[in-house]
Design an enzyme around this catalytic site. Sequence first.
Site, PDB file in Angstrom:
ATOM      1  N   LYS A  57      39.613  80.392 -74.804  1.00 12.26           N
ATOM      2  CA  LYS A  57      38.367  79.878 -74.222  1.00 12.26           C
ATOM      3  C   LYS A  57      38.528  79.550 -72.728  1.00 12.26           C
ATOM      4  O   LYS A  57      37.552  79.498 -71.987  1.00 12.26           O
ATOM      5  CB  LYS A  57      37.884  78.644 -74.980  1.00 12.26           C
ATOM      6  CG  LYS A  57      37.411  78.901 -76.408  1.00 12.26           C
ATOM      7  CD  LYS A  57      35.989  79.374 -76.451  1.00 12.26           C
ATOM      8  CE  LYS A  57      35.284  79.288 -77.799  1.00 12.26           C
ATOM      9  NZ  LYS A  57      36.049  79.477 -79.015  1.00 12.26           N
ATOM     10  N   SER A 309      44.100  83.745 -81.625  1.00  9.04           N
ATOM     11  CA  SER A 309      43.177  83.233 -80.613  1.00  9.04           C
ATOM     12  C   SER A 309      43.349  81.762 -80.263  1.00  9.04           C
ATOM     13  O   SER A 309      42.852  81.312 -79.228  1.00  9.04           O
ATOM     14  CB  SER A 309      41.737  83.477 -81.067  1.00  9.04           C
ATOM     15  OG  SER A 309      41.538  82.903 -82.351  1.00  9.04           O
TER      16      SER A 309
HETATM   17  C1  LIG Z   1      35.841  80.058 -80.165  1.00  9.85           C
HETATM   18  C2  LIG Z   1      36.965  80.616 -80.935  1.00  9.85           C
HETATM   19  C3  LIG Z   1      36.857  81.836 -81.625  1.00  9.85           C
HETATM   20  C4  LIG Z   1      35.567  82.628 -81.693  1.00  9.85           C
HETATM   21  O1  LIG Z   1      35.091  83.018 -80.435  1.00  9.85           O
HETATM   22  P1  LIG Z   1      33.574  83.465 -80.236  1.00  9.85           P
HETATM   23  O2  LIG Z   1      33.485  83.909 -78.828  1.00  9.85           O
HETATM   24  O3  LIG Z   1      32.701  82.258 -80.521  1.00  9.85           O
HETATM   25  O4  LIG Z   1      33.304  84.545 -81.226  1.00  9.85           O
HETATM   26  C5  LIG Z   1      37.986  82.327 -82.263  1.00  9.85           C
HETATM   27  N1  LIG Z   1      39.147  81.654 -82.277  1.00  9.85           N
HETATM   28  C6  LIG Z   1      39.287  80.479 -81.647  1.00  9.85           C
HETATM   29  C7  LIG Z   1      40.593  79.780 -81.704  1.00  9.85           C
HETATM   30  C8  LIG Z   1      38.212  79.909 -80.944  1.00  9.85           C
HETATM   31  O5  LIG Z   1      38.347  78.736 -80.319  1.00  9.85           O
END
Ligand SMILES: *Cc1c(COP(=O)(O)O)cnc(C)c1O
Length: 334
Positions: A57, A309
């Site tokens: 993010k 992520s």
């Molecule tokens: C926000 C987030 C997502 C999903 O991202 P989007 O852009 O809302 O689809 C996936 N993994 C993590 C760790 C996140 O913080």
Amino acid sequence: MCAQPASVSIDDIRAAAARIAGRVLRTPMVQSTVLQVMTGVPVHLKLEHHQTTGSFKLRGATNAVLSLTPAERARGVVAASTGNHGRALVHAARAEGAVATICMSKLVPENKVAEIRRLGAEVRIVGNSQDEAQEEVDRLVVEKGMVMVPPFDHAAVIAGQGTLGLEIIEQLPDVATVLVPLSGGGLAAGVAAAVKSANPRTRVIGLTMERGAAMKASLDSGRPVQVEELLSLADSLGGGIGLDNALTFSMCRDLLDDVLLLSEEEIAAGMRHAYGLEREIVEGAGAVGIAALLSGRLQSSGPVVAILSGRNVDMILHRRIINGATSVQEEVAA
Ligand SMILES: *Cc1c(COP(=O)(O)O)cnc(C)c1O
């Protein structure tokens, strides 16, 4: 009604990469020998959970903050997120000397409030729901001129997340399939736009939880729809996509090859594999790529990249999952 263009281009993503260079980490990509043996194709893990603030993010938030005019920057940014977007926005704003205000409801647990405060946010606690916190954001935008930076449906945010896709094609040019965690779709839209501009045949698969997947329900309905929010191990994947969604719905519809839903047991297995066999601590949302590979429900004709992520998981919950628990609810009851 809306001044934003209907899509985010590869040029926007390249511009974002130049803008945020030096402010976000270029995260490593490592090969998973054990997943390669299990699946029969080369599997690479994009270790984005090692990103500053613990999730990707920061890419979108940093690009959004750097895209502000000096006057906007001086008035500060505001959001209602207590999760990874909130953390990232506070860090990105402070790095440029700007103030970030995070609005949250009285229901947000004290440890989360303390954590966001510790990062340097101005915290405003208002009302008894996420909606009331959002109303406070809207009020601050109108009355104080603060700039709202939304978590996904925003061109600069999507372009910033897309820089992760640029890194993937630089690190593994012959990637055949990219596995992307999917919630509001900012990450998936940006990554898909980047990797498909390099090679339109690269498959991009969105991965999300069975429990309350708003983007999947919306893609199935052909328009943004609301779904009931349910507790999930992949808490960062919760929440709606916005009924007035401007960008991510159409980009995900046009760019994603498939969306796969994971059960809580599968997500738990992904977290356990990440820890036990890859030596990585990932949150539920960050484990869905590994979970999908372990489920045996994915096919790829060539090298696969799974994006890990994020890593912002409560460590007591993480320990319980590692020890065999498979749901948040059991944890609450335990
Ligand atoms: C926000 C987030 C997502 C999903 O991202 P989007 O852009 O809302 O689809 C996936 N993994 C993590 C760790 C996140 O913080």
